[in-house]
Write a protein that holds these residues in place. Structure first.
Motif, PDB file in Angstrom:
ATOM      1  N   LEU A 195      -1.608 -14.764   8.078  1.00 31.21           N
ATOM      2  CA  LEU A 195      -1.292 -13.358   8.324  1.00 31.21           C
ATOM      3  C   LEU A 195      -1.411 -12.587   7.016  1.00 31.21           C
ATOM      4  CD1 LEU A 195       1.999 -13.892  10.325  1.00 31.21           C
ATOM      5  CD2 LEU A 195      -0.180 -13.212  11.301  1.00 31.21           C
ATOM      6  N   VAL A 196      -1.845 -11.344   7.140  1.00 30.27           N
ATOM      7  CA  VAL A 196      -1.858 -10.440   5.990  1.00 30.27           C
ATOM      8  C   VAL A 196      -1.109  -9.188   6.425  1.00 30.27           C
ATOM      9  CG1 VAL A 196      -3.264  -9.078   4.392  1.00 30.27           C
ATOM     10  CG2 VAL A 196      -4.049 -11.339   5.121  1.00 30.27           C
ATOM     11  N   PHE A 197      -0.043  -8.871   5.702  1.00 29.46           N
ATOM     12  CA  PHE A 197       0.771  -7.697   5.998  1.00 29.46           C
ATOM     13  C   PHE A 197       0.492  -6.621   4.967  1.00 29.46           C
ATOM     14  CE2 PHE A 197       3.288 -11.124   7.866  1.00 29.46           C
ATOM     15  CZ  PHE A 197       3.602 -10.592   9.096  1.00 29.46           C
ATOM     16  N   PHE A 198       0.447  -5.380   5.439  1.00 32.06           N
ATOM     17  CA  PHE A 198       0.310  -4.225   4.565  1.00 32.06           C
ATOM     18  C   PHE A 198       1.596  -3.425   4.685  1.00 32.06           C
ATOM     19  CE2 PHE A 198      -3.921  -5.545   5.681  1.00 32.06           C
ATOM     20  CZ  PHE A 198      -4.553  -5.557   4.451  1.00 32.06           C
ATOM     21  N   ASP A 199       2.325  -3.348   3.596  1.00 31.24           N
ATOM     22  CA  ASP A 199       3.624  -2.688   3.591  1.00 31.24           C
ATOM     23  C   ASP A 199       3.484  -1.220   3.225  1.00 31.24           C
ATOM     24  OD1 ASP A 199       6.552  -2.524   3.482  1.00 31.24           O
ATOM     25  OD2 ASP A 199       6.247  -2.308   1.318  1.00 31.24           O
ATOM     26  N   HIS A 200       4.118  -0.375   4.034  1.00 25.34           N
ATOM     27  CA  HIS A 200       4.167   1.050   3.740  1.00 25.34           C
ATOM     28  C   HIS A 200       5.346   1.654   4.467  1.00 25.34           C
ATOM     29  CE1 HIS A 200       3.158   5.218   3.109  1.00 25.34           C
ATOM     30  NE2 HIS A 200       2.274   4.787   2.239  1.00 25.34           N
ATOM     31  N   ARG A 201       5.858   2.735   3.929  1.00 26.56           N
ATOM     32  CA  ARG A 201       6.958   3.411   4.606  1.00 26.56           C
ATOM     33  C   ARG A 201       6.442   4.048   5.893  1.00 26.56           C
ATOM     34  NH1 ARG A 201       8.847   7.560   0.562  1.00 26.56           N
ATOM     35  NH2 ARG A 201       7.473   6.604  -0.910  1.00 26.56           N
ATOM     36  N   VAL A 212       0.825  -1.209   0.000  1.00 30.70           N
ATOM     37  CA  VAL A 212       0.000   0.000   0.000  1.00 30.70           C
ATOM     38  C   VAL A 212       0.858   1.257   0.000  1.00 30.70           C
ATOM     39  CG1 VAL A 212      -2.039  -1.078   1.051  1.00 30.70           C
ATOM     40  CG2 VAL A 212      -0.331  -0.032   2.519  1.00 30.70           C
ATOM     41  N   ASP A 213       2.113   1.091  -0.367  1.00 29.06           N
ATOM     42  CA  ASP A 213       3.027   2.230  -0.456  1.00 29.06           C
ATOM     43  C   ASP A 213       2.897   2.854  -1.850  1.00 29.06           C
ATOM     44  OD1 ASP A 213       5.012   4.088  -0.307  1.00 29.06           O
ATOM     45  OD2 ASP A 213       6.596   2.696   0.261  1.00 29.06           O
ATOM     46  N   ILE A 214       1.855   3.622  -2.034  1.00 30.37           N
ATOM     47  CA  ILE A 214       1.561   4.219  -3.336  1.00 30.37           C
ATOM     48  C   ILE A 214       2.653   5.198  -3.753  1.00 30.37           C
ATOM     49  CG2 ILE A 214      -0.096   5.674  -4.592  1.00 30.37           C
ATOM     50  CD1 ILE A 214      -2.284   4.395  -2.782  1.00 30.37           C
ATOM     51  N   GLU A 215       3.299   5.828  -2.787  1.00 32.05           N
ATOM     52  CA  GLU A 215       4.322   6.816  -3.099  1.00 32.05           C
ATOM     53  C   GLU A 215       5.614   6.185  -3.623  1.00 32.05           C
ATOM     54  OE1 GLU A 215       2.848   6.600  -0.046  1.00 32.05           O
ATOM     55  OE2 GLU A 215       1.382   8.191  -0.316  1.00 32.05           O
ATOM     56  N   ALA A 216       5.939   4.984  -3.166  1.00 31.42           N
ATOM     57  CA  ALA A 216       7.177   4.303  -3.592  1.00 31.42           C
ATOM     58  C   ALA A 216       6.967   2.793  -3.556  1.00 31.42           C
ATOM     59  CB  ALA A 216       8.340   4.710  -2.701  1.00 31.42           C
ATOM     60  N   PRO A 217       6.159   2.252  -4.445  1.00 30.91           N
ATOM     61  CA  PRO A 217       5.875   0.816  -4.408  1.00 30.91           C
ATOM     62  C   PRO A 217       7.106  -0.022  -4.742  1.00 30.91           C
ATOM     63  CG  PRO A 217       4.925   1.818  -6.375  1.00 30.91           C
ATOM     64  CD  PRO A 217       5.482   2.932  -5.542  1.00 30.91           C
ATOM     65  N   SER A 218       7.347  -1.054  -3.918  1.00 26.24           N
ATOM     66  CA  SER A 218       8.522  -1.883  -4.176  1.00 26.24           C
ATOM     67  C   SER A 218       8.420  -3.286  -3.596  1.00 26.24           C
ATOM     68  CB  SER A 218       9.769  -1.203  -3.604  1.00 26.24           C
ATOM     69  OG  SER A 218       9.640  -1.070  -2.199  1.00 26.24           O
ATOM     70  N   LEU A 219       7.345  -3.638  -2.939  1.00 29.99           N
ATOM     71  CA  LEU A 219       7.245  -4.943  -2.294  1.00 29.99           C
ATOM     72  C   LEU A 219       7.411  -6.080  -3.298  1.00 29.99           C
ATOM     73  CD1 LEU A 219       6.777  -6.266   0.465  1.00 29.99           C
ATOM     74  CD2 LEU A 219       4.344  -6.346  -0.096  1.00 29.99           C
ATOM     75  N   ASP A 220       6.852  -5.928  -4.480  1.00 25.94           N
ATOM     76  CA  ASP A 220       6.997  -6.974  -5.487  1.00 25.94           C
ATOM     77  C   ASP A 220       8.457  -7.151  -5.897  1.00 25.94           C
ATOM     78  OD1 ASP A 220       6.805  -4.399  -6.643  1.00 25.94           O
ATOM     79  OD2 ASP A 220       6.191  -5.223  -8.571  1.00 25.94           O
ATOM     80  N   LEU A 221       9.196  -6.068  -5.963  1.00 26.69           N
ATOM     81  CA  LEU A 221      10.616  -6.153  -6.314  1.00 26.69           C
ATOM     82  C   LEU A 221      11.415  -6.828  -5.203  1.00 26.69           C
ATOM     83  CD1 LEU A 221      11.092  -2.627  -7.909  1.00 26.69           C
ATOM     84  CD2 LEU A 221      10.740  -4.822  -9.069  1.00 26.69           C
ATOM     85  N   LEU A 222      11.070  -6.536  -3.940  1.00 26.11           N
ATOM     86  CA  LEU A 222      11.764  -7.165  -2.819  1.00 26.11           C
ATOM     87  C   LEU A 222      11.572  -8.672  -2.816  1.00 26.11           C
ATOM     88  CD1 LEU A 222      10.962  -4.610   0.018  1.00 26.11           C
ATOM     89  CD2 LEU A 222      13.163  -4.985  -1.086  1.00 26.11           C
ATOM     90  N   CYS A 233       1.645  -3.061  -5.591  1.00 22.87           N
ATOM     91  CA  CYS A 233       0.877  -1.823  -5.653  1.00 22.87           C
ATOM     92  C   CYS A 233       0.393  -1.555  -7.076  1.00 22.87           C
ATOM     93  CB  CYS A 233       1.732  -0.661  -5.159  1.00 22.87           C
ATOM     94  SG  CYS A 233       0.834   0.893  -5.042  1.00 22.87           S
ATOM     95  N   ARG A 234       1.268  -1.821  -8.057  1.00 14.09           N
ATOM     96  CA  ARG A 234       0.965  -1.506  -9.451  1.00 14.09           C
ATOM     97  C   ARG A 234       1.631  -2.521 -10.364  1.00 14.09           C
ATOM     98  NH1 ARG A 234       4.265   2.847 -12.358  1.00 14.09           N
ATOM     99  NH2 ARG A 234       3.845   1.334 -13.942  1.00 14.09           N
ATOM    100  N   PRO A 235       1.104  -2.674 -11.568  1.00 17.73           N
ATOM    101  CA  PRO A 235       1.816  -3.507 -12.538  1.00 17.73           C
ATOM    102  C   PRO A 235       3.107  -2.810 -12.956  1.00 17.73           C
ATOM    103  CG  PRO A 235      -0.446  -3.089 -13.257  1.00 17.73           C
ATOM    104  CD  PRO A 235      -0.168  -2.194 -12.097  1.00 17.73           C
ATOM    105  N   ARG A 236       4.153  -3.569 -13.219  1.00 17.73           N
ATOM    106  CA  ARG A 236       5.439  -2.993 -13.600  1.00 17.73           C
ATOM    107  C   ARG A 236       5.509  -2.635 -15.085  1.00 17.73           C
ATOM    108  NH1 ARG A 236       8.024  -0.446  -9.723  1.00 17.73           N
ATOM    109  NH2 ARG A 236       7.396  -1.527  -7.851  1.00 17.73           N
ATOM    110  N   SER A 237       4.546  -3.017 -15.864  1.00 15.13           N
ATOM    111  CA  SER A 237       4.549  -2.702 -17.290  1.00 15.13           C
ATOM    112  C   SER A 237       4.377  -1.198 -17.508  1.00 15.13           C
ATOM    113  CB  SER A 237       3.412  -3.452 -17.986  1.00 15.13           C
ATOM    114  OG  SER A 237       3.241  -2.979 -19.290  1.00 15.13           O
ATOM    115  N   GLU A 238       5.138  -0.660 -18.446  1.00  8.80           N
ATOM    116  CA  GLU A 238       5.023   0.764 -18.781  1.00  8.80           C
ATOM    117  C   GLU A 238       3.641   1.107 -19.325  1.00  8.80           C
ATOM    118  OE1 GLU A 238       8.207   1.771 -21.422  1.00  8.80           O
ATOM    119  OE2 GLU A 238       9.727   1.395 -19.908  1.00  8.80           O
ATOM    120  N   ASN A 239       2.917   0.108 -19.788  1.00 12.66           N
ATOM    121  CA  ASN A 239       1.560   0.337 -20.302  1.00 12.66           C
ATOM    122  C   ASN A 239       0.618   0.877 -19.224  1.00 12.66           C
ATOM    123  OD1 ASN A 239       2.410  -0.676 -22.770  1.00 12.66           O
ATOM    124  ND2 ASN A 239       1.656  -2.740 -22.335  1.00 12.66           N
ATOM    125  N   TYR A 240       0.987   0.695 -17.953  1.00 14.02           N
ATOM    126  CA  TYR A 240       0.134   1.134 -16.847  1.00 14.02           C
ATOM    127  C   TYR A 240       0.619   2.420 -16.184  1.00 14.02           C
ATOM    128  CZ  TYR A 240      -2.343  -3.295 -17.093  1.00 14.02           C
ATOM    129  OH  TYR A 240      -3.106  -4.356 -17.510  1.00 14.02           O
TER     130      TYR A 240
END
Length: 168
Positions: A102-108, A3-13, A55-62
């Motif tokens: 467990l469900v975790f919500f990641d944010h800075r 849920v880190d809309i400002e800097a999404p990166s959980l998928d990359l981690l 948070c978002r798809p990594r494709s530039e189309n989005y």
């Protein structure tokens, strides 16, 4: 769930890049009718797994769609709340043996527009991980606000250093 809309990166981690909008928070919040978390880790011989909702798809189309989502979510916090409610309904419909433990919500650190709606919609303990730097240590009121969302089981505060030589 990232849920880190400002800097999404959980998928990359987790090295589980989302290419489809249905695997993302953006999808949960109105850009998709499907919910398909990406499995980031599944042990071969044991039960259990870790799924990630980016948070978002990594494709530039989005890129333009994500920009619109980020603006809308910052102006109307109900968008994130409704997306988390959609996820919660999805999880509760799963067979009991397949539900997440467990469900975790990641944010800075901090209270951004996406944090409190997620905490309000999916009640549970808050775990805050911070480095002992000047900014995080000045955020005492922020942490108190986060922990006050679930007074019966507020959660935990974990402070850590990335510098092993500091001895902290």
């Amino acid at each position: 769930v990232d849920v880190d809309i400002e800097a999404p990166s959980l998928d990359l981690l987790f090295d589980s890049v989302a290419f489809d909008v249905g695997t993302t928070l953006m999808g949960l919040c109105g850009w998709s009718d499907t919910i398909e978390p990406v499995t980031a880790f599944a042990p071969r011989d044991e039960e259990g797994k870790i799924d990630v909702i980016a948070c978002r798809p990594r494709s530039e189309n989005y890129d333009m769609d994500f920009a619109a989502f980020a603006v809308r979510a910052s102006l109307d916090i109900s968008i994130v709340r409704e997306g988390i409610a959609k996820l919660k309904r999805h999880v509760l419909k799963m067979p009991a043996e397949q539900r997440y433990d467990l469900v975790f919500f990641d944010h800075r650190t901090g209270i951004a527009p996406s944090v409190l709606p997620a905490l309000r919609e999916w009640r549970g303990p808050t775990v805050v991980f911070v480095r002992p730097d000047g900014l995080s240590m000045q955020a005492q009121n922020t942490f108190a606000s986060l922990f006050s969302q679930n007074p019966e089981n507020p959660g935990a505060f974990v402070s850590f250093s990335l510098d092993f030589d500091e001895g902290k």
